[in-house]
Design a protein around this motif. Structure first.
Motif, mmCIF file in Angstrom:
data_model
loop_
_atom_site.group_PDB
_atom_site.id
_atom_site.type_symbol
_atom_site.label_atom_id
_atom_site.label_comp_id
_atom_site.label_asym_id
_atom_site.label_seq_id
_atom_site.Cartn_x
_atom_site.Cartn_y
_atom_site.Cartn_z
ATOM 1 N N ALA A 78 0.825 -1.212 0.000
ATOM 2 C CA ALA A 78 0.000 0.000 0.000
ATOM 3 C C ALA A 78 0.861 1.265 0.000
ATOM 4 C CB ALA A 78 -0.921 0.001 1.219
ATOM 5 N N ARG A 79 2.043 1.195 0.610
ATOM 6 C CA ARG A 79 2.973 2.337 0.598
ATOM 7 C C ARG A 79 4.391 1.784 0.582
ATOM 8 N NH1 ARG A 79 5.419 5.465 4.494
ATOM 9 N NH2 ARG A 79 4.298 4.385 6.143
ATOM 10 N N PRO A 80 4.788 1.233 -0.567
ATOM 11 C CA PRO A 80 6.065 0.522 -0.627
ATOM 12 C C PRO A 80 7.266 1.454 -0.560
ATOM 13 C CG PRO A 80 5.044 0.589 -2.791
ATOM 14 C CD PRO A 80 4.084 1.255 -1.858
ATOM 15 N N ASP A 81 8.375 0.934 -0.073
ATOM 16 C CA ASP A 81 9.633 1.669 -0.209
ATOM 17 C C ASP A 81 10.606 0.771 -0.983
ATOM 18 O OD1 ASP A 81 10.756 -0.175 1.557
ATOM 19 O OD2 ASP A 81 10.416 1.111 3.299
ATOM 20 N N GLU A 82 11.799 1.259 -1.164
ATOM 21 C CA GLU A 82 12.740 0.524 -2.017
ATOM 22 C C GLU A 82 13.071 -0.863 -1.455
ATOM 23 O OE1 GLU A 82 15.757 3.301 -3.422
ATOM 24 O OE2 GLU A 82 17.028 1.548 -3.793
ATOM 25 N N ASP A 83 13.315 -0.904 -0.147
ATOM 26 C CA ASP A 83 13.694 -2.188 0.465
ATOM 27 C C ASP A 83 12.572 -3.204 0.366
ATOM 28 O OD1 ASP A 83 16.092 -1.171 1.087
ATOM 29 O OD2 ASP A 83 15.699 -0.904 3.249
ATOM 30 N N SER A 84 11.350 -2.773 0.687
ATOM 31 C CA SER A 84 10.252 -3.738 0.658
ATOM 32 C C SER A 84 9.979 -4.199 -0.773
ATOM 33 C CB SER A 84 8.987 -3.170 1.317
ATOM 34 O OG SER A 84 8.544 -2.021 0.647
ATOM 35 N N THR A 85 10.164 -3.294 -1.730
ATOM 36 C CA THR A 85 9.948 -3.674 -3.128
ATOM 37 C C THR A 85 10.976 -4.722 -3.558
ATOM 38 O OG1 THR A 85 9.082 -1.489 -3.602
ATOM 39 C CG2 THR A 85 9.814 -2.788 -5.494
ATOM 40 N N THR A 86 12.228 -4.502 -3.179
ATOM 41 C CA THR A 86 13.267 -5.483 -3.515
ATOM 42 C C THR A 86 12.933 -6.825 -2.888
ATOM 43 O OG1 THR A 86 14.889 -3.720 -3.569
ATOM 44 C CG2 THR A 86 15.754 -5.952 -3.361
ATOM 45 N N GLU A 87 12.495 -6.784 -1.635
ATOM 46 C CA GLU A 87 12.179 -8.044 -0.947
ATOM 47 C C GLU A 87 11.030 -8.782 -1.655
ATOM 48 O OE1 GLU A 87 10.396 -7.849 2.890
ATOM 49 O OE2 GLU A 87 10.749 -9.983 3.238
ATOM 50 N N ILE A 88 9.985 -8.046 -2.004
ATOM 51 C CA ILE A 88 8.827 -8.680 -2.651
ATOM 52 C C ILE A 88 9.239 -9.329 -3.970
ATOM 53 C CG2 ILE A 88 6.627 -8.183 -3.820
ATOM 54 C CD1 ILE A 88 6.281 -5.914 -1.647
ATOM 55 N N LEU A 89 9.973 -8.582 -4.787
ATOM 56 C CA LEU A 89 10.313 -9.111 -6.113
ATOM 57 C C LEU A 89 11.297 -10.283 -6.007
ATOM 58 C CD1 LEU A 89 10.411 -5.771 -8.149
ATOM 59 C CD2 LEU A 89 8.532 -7.407 -7.884
ATOM 60 N N THR A 90 12.170 -10.229 -5.007
ATOM 61 C CA THR A 90 13.071 -11.375 -4.785
ATOM 62 C C THR A 90 12.271 -12.617 -4.387
ATOM 63 O OG1 THR A 90 14.781 -9.865 -4.055
ATOM 64 C CG2 THR A 90 15.072 -12.167 -3.443
ATOM 65 N N LYS A 91 11.295 -12.422 -3.507
ATOM 66 C CA LYS A 91 10.474 -13.568 -3.074
ATOM 67 C C LYS A 91 9.684 -14.142 -4.249
ATOM 68 C CE LYS A 91 10.669 -13.171 1.643
ATOM 69 N NZ LYS A 91 10.963 -14.142 2.624
ATOM 70 N N MET A 92 9.265 -13.292 -5.144
ATOM 71 C CA MET A 92 8.520 -13.804 -6.297
ATOM 72 C C MET A 92 9.436 -14.616 -7.218
ATOM 73 S SD MET A 92 5.661 -12.833 -5.288
ATOM 74 C CE MET A 92 4.697 -13.623 -6.556
ATOM 75 N N LYS A 93 10.668 -14.147 -7.373
ATOM 76 C CA LYS A 93 11.623 -14.936 -8.177
ATOM 77 C C LYS A 93 11.882 -16.281 -7.504
ATOM 78 C CE LYS A 93 14.076 -10.992 -10.061
ATOM 79 N NZ LYS A 93 14.853 -9.944 -9.457
#
Ligand SMILES: O=C(O)C(=O)CO
Length: 329
Positions: free
Chosen positions: A124-139
């Motif tokens: 809902a209010r992402p920052d750079e770190d959380s975005t990196t974490e999410i995309l890494t988990k998806m990979k």
């Protein structure tokens, strides 16, 4: 009671061959067992009509600590799917073993949790770190899914963005964005997730969670909200996980709501309310709900994401009997 058993087969003969499931099981035909891992067994229970999926630990007293033995036990009881939220914590070797065994037993793999955040506004209010974490988990999820032949993985898209003035109500702070902007951010992030997983065919199922008994503050609560978001993301890799337990608490009106968002549902989970245990320990008429899902032609998995109301072998038998009862339609 502990599960100190010399082998799964001798245990099964001792503990479950005499099970109260008599009358609900039948010997499988030769053709059915040939080629299957259990080809020497003739006392397997009839397969359930729907792919209810137990999880590791659920039948530990009956099958022992070994997850692979627990999966064999599930198959023997007529279950045709496994759900394993914690699969990412298993080693890649173990994930491969689980996938191979499921293949030999002709069982479907249900969800594992690819990404779940309950108390930060990471979508809902992402920052750079959380975005990196999410995309890494998806990979990571794509690689895990290949090892176990999984079609679905769960995503819990963080909490709402709300300033934390109440002390311990939730563990995040920061500015509160208006709801529409939060929703837009969630949709944008889900589209980024889809870019990672869609080429592999993996489907992330978004799970609305209830605020009242379990997860106060999560962004996704309602089935209509999940429906609108999936329609906006507009991808075969972004669908709804309709958890009947959570939705009974948040919304009730289960069958009409399932119908209303049917086109975006890819996965179900079960659990009775109150208590979050097996069917017939609470208020939900599971036979009617399952009959309805079955009548719509659902071929997917129903994850048994709940506890056992009683411990030990008797409690495990009670879980199996509850699903037999709910599956009679
Ligand atoms: O944590 C829960 O309650 C969930 O259902 C997440 O899968």
């Amino acid at each position: 009671m502990t599960a100190a058993i010399p082998s799964r087969r001798s245990f099964l003969h001792a503990a479950f061959a005499t099970t109260a499931l008599a009358g609900l099981s039948r010997a499988r035909s030769f053709a059915e067992v040939v080629g299957s891992e259990a080809s020497t067994k003739t006392n397997q229970a009839e397969k359930f009509k729907l792919a209810y999926a137990p999880h590791p630990g659920m039948f530990k007293a009956s099958a022992g600590n070994d997850v692979l033995d627990q999966i064999r036990f599930m198959a023997d009881q007529g279950f045709t799917a496994l759900e394993y939220n914690g699969l990412p914590s298993e080693s890649p070797e173990m994930q491969t073993k689980i996938g191979d065994l499921l293949g030999r037993l002709d069982m479907q793999m249900g969800v594992f949790v690819a990404y779940g955040n309950f108390d930060s506004p990471t979508f809902a209010r992402p920052d750079e770190d959380s975005t990196t974490e999410i995309l890494t988990k998806m990979k990571d999820a794509v690689e895990i899914s290949k090892r176990v032949n999984a079609k679905w993985c769960t995503v819990v898209p963080g909490s709402v963005d709300q300033q934390n003035n109440a002390g311990d109500w939730n563990r995040y702070g920061g500015a509160r964005l208006a709801e529409g902007y939060q929703t837009a951010n969630v949709i944008d992030m889900l589209r980024r997730c889809v870019d990672v997983i869609e080429p592999s065919g993996l489907v992330m199922v978004l799970e609305p969670l209830n605020w009242y008994a379990n997860h106060g503050g999560t962004f996704l609560q309602r089935s209509d909200q999940a429906y609108a978001i999936c329609r906006a993301v507009d991808s075969p890799s972004c669908k709804i996980l309709f958890d009947i337990y959570h939705q009974q608490i948040t919304e009730g009106n289960l069958i009409p709501n399932i119908d209303a968002c049917w086109d975006e549902i890819a996965y179900f989970q079960s659990g009775d309310n109150p208590g979050r245990n097996e069917p017939y320990t609470g208020e939900i008429n599971y036979r009617n709900v399952f009959a309805h899902i079955h009548s719509k032609g659902y071929q997917g998995v129903i994850g048994m994401e709940h506890g056992n109301s009683e411990k030990g072998i008797d409690g495990e038998r009670k879980v199996i009997e509850a699903y037999r009862r709910a599956d009679q339609f």
